[in-house]
Scaffold this active site. Sequence first.
Site, PDB file in Angstrom:
ATOM      1  CE1 TYR A  20      -3.400  -2.847   0.638  1.00 49.15           C
ATOM      2  CE2 TYR A  20      -1.954  -3.454   2.442  1.00 49.15           C
ATOM      3  CZ  TYR A  20      -2.991  -3.749   1.597  1.00 49.15           C
ATOM      4  OH  TYR A  20      -3.621  -4.966   1.714  1.00 49.15           O
ATOM      5  CE1 TYR A 148      -7.621  -6.950   3.106  1.00 45.03           C
ATOM      6  CE2 TYR A 148      -6.769  -8.792   4.376  1.00 45.03           C
ATOM      7  CZ  TYR A 148      -6.655  -7.905   3.330  1.00 45.03           C
ATOM      8  OH  TYR A 148      -5.571  -7.981   2.489  1.00 45.03           O
ATOM      9  CG  ASP A 249     -10.605 -15.537   5.866  1.00 45.43           C
ATOM     10  OD1 ASP A 249      -9.606 -16.058   6.383  1.00 45.43           O
ATOM     11  OD2 ASP A 249     -10.542 -14.539   5.109  1.00 45.43           O
ATOM     12  CE  LYS A 278      -2.554 -12.178   7.950  1.00 53.11           C
ATOM     13  NZ  LYS A 278      -3.878 -11.839   7.423  1.00 53.11           N
TER      14      LYS A 278
END
Length: 440
Positions: A20, A148, A249, A278
């Site tokens: 980003y 997200y 998720d 992760k």
Amino acid sequence: MNNKTKIDYQFDQQHIWHPYTSMLHSLPVYGVASAKGCELTLEDGRVLIDGTSSWWSCVHGYGHPAILDAMQTQLSTLSHVMFGGITHAPAVELAKKLVNMTPARLTKVFYADSGSVAVEVAMKMALQYWQGRDKPQKQQILTIKNGYHGDTFAAMSVCDPEGGMHTMFGNSVTPRLFAAAPQYGFDTPLSDADKQALRSVFTEKHQEIAALILEPVMQGAGAMNFYSPEYLAYARALCDEFDVLLIADEIATGFGRIGKLFACDHAGIEPDLICLGKALTGGYISLAVTMCSDEVAEGISRSPAGVFMHGPTFMGNPLACAAAHASMTLIEMGHWQNQVESIEAQLKQELAAAKAFDAVKEVRVLGAVGVIELHQAVNTAVMQKAFVDKGVWIRPFGNYIYIMPPYTISSDQLSQLTKAMLEVAASDFDNQGAPSISHG
Ligand SMILES: *Cc1c(COP(=O)(O)O)cnc(C)c1O
């Protein structure tokens, strides 16, 4: 290049994208030379206590001998081989562990390269499943706001429609169904309004809905907030009632982060598909998985294609599987339970003081996650520097100053993190200038 090679910051600034970032207005980056335990050592010699677990992944700390050993052995035996028509022990042994650890219903393992890909895979699986069950009209995905799920197109399509990146990419992002996010608060009982908001989408649209995807109990990068497990249990019940698959998720919540091995365990429910990533490899190398039930696997295999249509180049990478196998062995030993419990108790005690600060809207803690929500968005670069000056690595974004430290953090190190959080939340920052980074 060797381990004495100096970092060329100028080249970095001119040629390398960071997450980003702009190529016109670069933000400062900190050169890391090495990491050990819960500390990062900068190239200039400063040592920072890590409050991020490197984006929530490095739960056992850096340089853990068991993971290093497993990777070194694997590296010298078989670093990579294609997975089409070939198999290997690291993939098989890791899958055995995952089938054993995850809710009983999840029996089939698809290896993906990253969390976003695992989400893409889960969505593709859901669509192919209904083709195999003669309901090909079920092509829509339902989710809840403030979520997200990753940065690739399908993942992006189920991120929050405003906080996410939809508007930037216009019609290229597939329109999805969004239910209102539930009221927040882990202990906040499920309200009739929350039930109704979700139920009405099911009643109206179930014939076209293939799956509901959500982050169970904790909405991470989109909200940094927790909701009641009762809501999750209600969502499961609706999925059963209306013939909709449930995709959990758990890329951020899996493997103990919020106090249970999986967030779904808080509600005692089993999803039809789960996405994990992760902490899977303990943060040593990229790997994610999508797991599904026998029922889903059978439906997919009976679809017109007859096979599941996905297969990345680096699927089932042996080095990554070996790292994940070692990381999962550490999780199975179970020390995370006491570690996460003590982190939670300490965070609750030490962050409570922030509730009194003018700039602070709310303080919340669940498991090894501590969040101070401010009234206003932070200037990430300014706050980042303040934290580095205090000897800690904490990366605020949006309105949130949060930590998700490695489970192995000492109580003294954790106190240094919370002390820095309080100091920064209490101080009067000039929040003008560089924009806040909305996704971490
Ligand atoms: C981080 C994250 C992802 C995306 O994973 P990547 O490995 O960054 O692609 C998806 N879902 C959730 C809940 C996440 O926290």
